[in-house]
Design a protein around this motif. Structure first.
Motif, PDB file in Angstrom:
ATOM      1  N   PRO A 439     -14.753  22.843   8.483  1.00 19.59           N
ATOM      2  CA  PRO A 439     -13.425  22.347   8.067  1.00 19.59           C
ATOM      3  C   PRO A 439     -12.907  23.037   6.817  1.00 19.59           C
ATOM      4  CG  PRO A 439     -14.787  20.517   8.770  1.00 19.59           C
ATOM      5  CD  PRO A 439     -15.666  21.720   8.786  1.00 19.59           C
ATOM      6  N   ALA A 440     -13.829  23.435   5.913  1.00 19.19           N
ATOM      7  CA  ALA A 440     -13.391  24.083   4.677  1.00 19.19           C
ATOM      8  C   ALA A 440     -12.789  25.459   4.923  1.00 19.19           C
ATOM      9  CB  ALA A 440     -14.570  24.198   3.716  1.00 19.19           C
ATOM     10  N   SER A 441     -13.117  26.077   6.076  1.00 20.44           N
ATOM     11  CA  SER A 441     -12.613  27.421   6.366  1.00 20.44           C
ATOM     12  C   SER A 441     -11.541  27.441   7.447  1.00 20.44           C
ATOM     13  CB  SER A 441     -13.777  28.321   6.796  1.00 20.44           C
ATOM     14  OG  SER A 441     -14.360  27.861   8.010  1.00 20.44           O
ATOM     15  N   TYR A 442     -11.267  26.324   8.089  1.00 17.30           N
ATOM     16  CA  TYR A 442     -10.272  26.287   9.159  1.00 17.30           C
ATOM     17  C   TYR A 442      -8.893  26.661   8.616  1.00 17.30           C
ATOM     18  CZ  TYR A 442     -13.712  23.841  12.065  1.00 17.30           C
ATOM     19  OH  TYR A 442     -14.837  23.499  12.788  1.00 17.30           O
ATOM     20  N   GLY A 443      -8.251  27.557   9.289  1.00 15.46           N
ATOM     21  CA  GLY A 443      -6.891  27.931   8.927  1.00 15.46           C
ATOM     22  C   GLY A 443      -6.770  28.769   7.679  1.00 15.46           C
ATOM     23  N   VAL A 444      -7.899  29.178   7.070  1.00 12.53           N
ATOM     24  CA  VAL A 444      -7.861  29.983   5.857  1.00 12.53           C
ATOM     25  C   VAL A 444      -8.062  31.451   6.233  1.00 12.53           C
ATOM     26  CG1 VAL A 444      -8.890  30.371   3.582  1.00 12.53           C
ATOM     27  CG2 VAL A 444      -8.829  28.054   4.553  1.00 12.53           C
ATOM     28  N   ASP A 445      -7.184  32.322   5.744  1.00 17.53           N
ATOM     29  CA  ASP A 445      -7.296  33.737   6.082  1.00 17.53           C
ATOM     30  C   ASP A 445      -8.505  34.369   5.382  1.00 17.53           C
ATOM     31  OD1 ASP A 445      -6.236  35.318   3.503  1.00 17.53           O
ATOM     32  OD2 ASP A 445      -5.072  33.472   3.761  1.00 17.53           O
ATOM     33  N   ARG A 446      -8.942  35.508   5.931  1.00 15.16           N
ATOM     34  CA  ARG A 446     -10.146  36.160   5.421  1.00 15.16           C
ATOM     35  C   ARG A 446     -10.006  36.554   3.960  1.00 15.16           C
ATOM     36  NH1 ARG A 446     -12.463  41.366   8.451  1.00 15.16           N
ATOM     37  NH2 ARG A 446     -12.536  39.820  10.119  1.00 15.16           N
ATOM     38  N   LYS A 447      -8.870  37.068   3.569  1.00 14.55           N
ATOM     39  CA  LYS A 447      -8.673  37.498   2.189  1.00 14.55           C
ATOM     40  C   LYS A 447      -8.940  36.348   1.221  1.00 14.55           C
ATOM     41  CE  LYS A 447      -5.292  39.492  -0.988  1.00 14.55           C
ATOM     42  NZ  LYS A 447      -3.883  39.976  -1.148  1.00 14.55           N
ATOM     43  N   THR A 448      -8.435  35.178   1.549  1.00 15.82           N
ATOM     44  CA  THR A 448      -8.633  34.018   0.672  1.00 15.82           C
ATOM     45  C   THR A 448     -10.099  33.610   0.641  1.00 15.82           C
ATOM     46  OG1 THR A 448      -6.394  33.234   1.153  1.00 15.82           O
ATOM     47  CG2 THR A 448      -7.945  31.636   0.237  1.00 15.82           C
ATOM     48  N   LEU A 449     -10.755  33.635   1.805  1.00 10.14           N
ATOM     49  CA  LEU A 449     -12.185  33.294   1.841  1.00 10.14           C
ATOM     50  C   LEU A 449     -13.014  34.270   0.999  1.00 10.14           C
ATOM     51  CD1 LEU A 449     -12.673  32.396   5.626  1.00 10.14           C
ATOM     52  CD2 LEU A 449     -12.629  30.816   3.686  1.00 10.14           C
ATOM     53  N   ILE A 450     -12.679  35.557   1.076  1.00 11.54           N
ATOM     54  CA  ILE A 450     -13.398  36.558   0.283  1.00 11.54           C
ATOM     55  C   ILE A 450     -13.188  36.296  -1.209  1.00 11.54           C
ATOM     56  CG2 ILE A 450     -13.525  39.002  -0.332  1.00 11.54           C
ATOM     57  CD1 ILE A 450     -14.781  38.456   2.343  1.00 11.54           C
ATOM     58  N   GLU A 451     -11.955  35.962  -1.582  1.00 12.92           N
ATOM     59  CA  GLU A 451     -11.672  35.676  -2.999  1.00 12.92           C
ATOM     60  C   GLU A 451     -12.463  34.461  -3.476  1.00 12.92           C
ATOM     61  OE1 GLU A 451      -7.467  35.219  -3.029  1.00 12.92           O
ATOM     62  OE2 GLU A 451      -7.039  37.384  -3.085  1.00 12.92           O
TER      63      GLU A 451
END
Length: 564
Positions: A439-451
Motif C-alpha cells: 500500500p505504501a508504494s501503490y500509485g507512486v511513480d518510480r522517481k519518487t520511490l527512488i528519492e
C-alpha cells in the motif's frame, strides 16, 4: 705480431645473437607482466572478490621466466667480460713476444703456443655461447605470450589462466564457478586422470588449450610413434591408378582408445582425448564446457598428414584453430573484455529470493558507519567489516539488477516481511515498505520511490532501479506446469528436496524460464546435484538459471543467537 681479429669477429657475432635473443625475451616478459598486472588492477576495481579469477599462477610463471632470463644475461655478461679480458691479455702477450724475438724473426715457440691456445679458447667460448643461445631459445616465454595473446584477443569472461580438471569423480567436485572446486587440486585426486587447461573463459563455459608445437616437430612425432597414411587397397581397382582414400593408423587395439597404454600415442591426440574426458565430467550451468585447441604454428591444407591429424583432433568434438584462424594482435588489447560477465545472460525479469530482499533493506547495506555494539552477533560484525571494504549494493547487487523488472514469489515476500517486522530496525522497516509492492508504494511513480529510498541510504541509489518488487502468486503456475509435464521428469526429484519457500522461489524461476538471484548457494548446489544424478544421460536437461551472490546481509536488529 698483430692480433688476428677473425676470432673476435666470430665471437662478437655470437654475442650479438645471444644478446639480441635475450633482450627480446626479457622485454616480452616485462611487457607481459605489465599487462597481467593491469588486468589484476581491473579485477581489484571491479570485483568484490578478485581472487575468483585465477591469474596469480600464470603471473608467477612469467615472473620465474624473467628471473631465469636475468640469470642467463648475467652469465652472458660474465662470459663477454672474461672473453675481452682474455683477448686483451693475448694482445699483451703477443706484443711481448714480438719484442723478445730477434728482429725480423718471429718467435716460433710462442707463435705455436699462441695458435694452440687461441683454438682452445675459441672452442670453449663457442660452446658456452651455443649453450646460452640454446637455453634462450628453449625459453617458455613464447608459449606464455601465445596464451596471453589468445586470451586477450579472442576470449571474454576470463575465470582462470591455467586450471587443472579431473574426470572419474563426482559431479560436485568438477563444478566451475563461484566457490566451486571445479579444477582445484585435491590430495585424493589422481593427476593421471586430469588435464591442464590454459584458459578458462566465457565464465567457465569455454576451455582453451594452446600448443606451440611446430609442423616439423609434429611430423617427426608422427613418424616416431608409427602414425602413417595407408590405403584400404593399393589401388581402388586394377584399371584406376588413383590411390584409395587415405586413413590414419591409431596406436591402440581396443574399441575404447582410453583403455590402452598411451606411451605410443601422439601427444596431441592424447591431449584431445583427455580434454574430452574432463569436459564430459564437468558441468557449467548444466552444460559441458566447449573446448578449443589452438595451434598457432600449424598450417592447414598444405600437408595431408597434418590435415589427417587435425581431422582426428576434431573427431573428439573439439574446435581446432590453426595459423589462418588467428587474428594478429593489433596494439594493446581491451582488457575489460576479459572481466567476468556473470550478468550477461540474465533474463529481462529477475526472480528475487528472500535472502537478497533482506540484504536490500538491511542497515548493514546502507549505513556506512555503524557502531559495533557488544550485543552484535559475530556474523554481523564480520559483515560490517566486509561492507567497509566493498559495499554489497553498489559493487554487486545494483549492477546485477540494473534496470531489470523485479518480481518475487508471495512466499518469499511474506517470509521477508515477517523477519523485518519481528527484528528489523525502524529504517529497515521503512526501506521494506518502499522496496516491496505494498500500500505504501501503490500509485507512486518510480522517481519518487527512488528519492524516498535515497533518503534512507548513504550510497547513491541508481535511478533506473526497477522498484517496487512485484509480488506474484507462484503456486498455481508451478503446479500447472508440473501437471502438464512441461519440465523434465527430474523436476519432481528437485521439488521433493525443497522446503516450501525454496520450492516457490526456485521452481517458479524454472517454470517461467527466468533468472533467479539469491545468496543461497546451498540450495543452488543441491538442485544441480539432484539434476546430475537423475538426468540418465539426457544431455538436453537444464535446470533453473540461478545466479548466486557471494554474500548476504543480516538485519542489524538481529539478536545474538536468533536465526532467520
Amino acid at each position: 705480431m698483430t692480433h688476428d681479429p677473425s676470432s673476435e669477429c666470430s665471437n662478437t657475432s655470437h654475442d650479438k645473437a645471444s644478446t639480441k635473443v635475450s633482450a627480446r625475451l626479457h622485454q616480452q616478459c616485462v611487457d607481459l607482466l605489465t599487462e597481467v598486472d593491469a588486468f589484476r588492477s581491473l579485477l581489484e576495481t571491479n570485483l568484490r572478490n578478485p581472487q575468483l579469477v585465477e591469474v596469480r599462477q600464470f603471473r608467477s610463471n612469467v615472473n620465474s621466466e624473467l628471473k631465469m632470463l636475468q640469470k642467463l644475461e648475467q652469465k652472458l655478461t660474465v662470459q663477454i667480460k672474461n672473453q675481452r679480458t682474455s683477448e686483451e691479455k693475448g694482445v699483451e702477450a703477443d706484443n711481448e713476444a714480438d719484442q723478445s724475438g730477434e728482429e725480423g724473426q718471429p718467435n716460433k715457440e710462442l707463435s705455436s703456443s699462441q695458435q694452440i691456445g687461441d683454438g682452445k679458447s675459441d672452442n670453449i667460448d663457442h660452446e658456452i655461447e651455443m649453450r646460452l643461445v640454446h637455453a634462450l631459445r628453449s625459453s617458455n616465454m613464447p608459449f606464455y605470450q601465445a596464451v596471453w595473446d589468445i586470451a586477450s584477443n579472442s576470449c571474454e569472461g576470463l575465470l582462470a589462466m591455467g586450471k587443472r580438471f579431473y574426470w572419474d569423480h563426482e559431479f560436485e567436485t568438477n563444478r566451475v564457478g563461484k566457490g566451486s572446486g571445479g579444477g582445484d587440486k585435491q590430495a585424493n585426486k589422481d593427476k593421471r586422470k586430469s588435464v591442464f587447461v590454459d584458459i578458462v573463459a566465457a565464465d567457465g563455459a569455454e576451455w582453451v588449450k594452446v600448443s606451440t608445437i611446430s609442423e616439423s616437430r609434429l611430423l617427426f612425432e608422427m613418424a616416431k610413434k608409427g602414425w602413417e597414411a595407408e590405403s584400404e587397397d593399393d589401388f581402388s581397382d586394377s584399371d584406376d591408378k588413383r590411390p584409395a582414400k587415405r586413413t590414419i593408423l591409431r596406436n591402440f587395439d581396443g574399441d575404447d582408445p582410453g583403455e590402452d597404454d598411451d606411451d605410443d600415442e601422439m601427444e596431441l591426440i592424447k591431449l584431445a582425448r583427455d580434454l574430452r574426458k574432463a569436459a564430459n565430467a564437468t558441468r557449467v550451468r548444466y552444460k559441458h564446457p566447449q573446448v578449443r585447441l589452438v595451434l598457432p604454428k600449424i598450417g592447414e591444407g598444405s600437408v595431408p598428414e597434418i590435415d589427417d591429424i587435425l581431422a582426428e583432433l576434431r573427431s573428439y568434438g573439439i574446435q581446432v584453430e590453426c595459423q589462418a584462424n588467428l587474428t594478429p594482435r593489433q596494439g594493446k588489447s581491451d582488457l575489460t573484455r576479459l572481466l567476468p560477465q556473470p550478468f550477461k545472460n540474465f533474463t529481462p525479469t529477475l526472480n528475487v529470493d528472500c535472502t537478497l530482499l533482506l540484504a536490500m533493506v538491511s542497515d548493514l547495506s546502507h549505513i556506512k558507519d555503524i557502531t559495533i555494539l557488544p550485543s552484535f552477533h559475530r556474523a554481523i560484525v564480520r559483515q560490517i567489516e566486509v561492507e567497509k571494504d566493498m559495499p554489497l549494493l553498489p559493487s554487486e547487487l545494483w549492477p546485477s539488477m540494473g534496470s531489470h523488472e523485479l518480481i518475487c514469489a508471495s512466499e518469499a515476500a511474506v517470509r521477508m516481511r515477517e523477519i523485518v517486522e519481528l527484528i528489523g530496525s525502524t529504517t529497515e522497516k521503512a526501506r521494506m515498505d518502499i522496496l516491496m509492492e505494498s500500500p505504501a508504494s501503490y500509485g507512486v511513480d518510480r522517481k519518487t520511490l527512488i528519492e524516498r529510498f535515497q533518503a534512507l541510504s548513504d550510497h547513491t541509489v541508481p535511478t533506473d532501479w526497477a522498484i517496487p518488487v512485484k509480488i506474484v502468486d507462484a503456486q498455481p503456475e508451478i503446479e500447472s506446469c508440473l501437471a502438464e509435464k512441461k519440465l523434465p521428469s527430474v523436476a519432481d526429484d528437485v521439488a521433493d528436496g525443497l522446503s516450501d519457500i525454496n520450492y516457490s522461489v526456485f521452481m517458479y524461476g524454472w517454470v517461467k524460464d527466468m533468472t533467479t538471484i539469491t545468496s543461497n548457494r546451498t540450495i543452488d548446489k543441491q538442485i544441480e546435484t539432484t539434476i546430475e544424478k537423475n538426468r540418465n544421460d539426457d544431455e538436453s536437461i537444464e535446470g533453473p538459471h540461478v545466479w548466486v551472490c557471494d554474500t548476504a546481509r543480516s538485519l542489524v536488529g538481529k539478536d545474538k543467537g536468533r536465526k532467520d
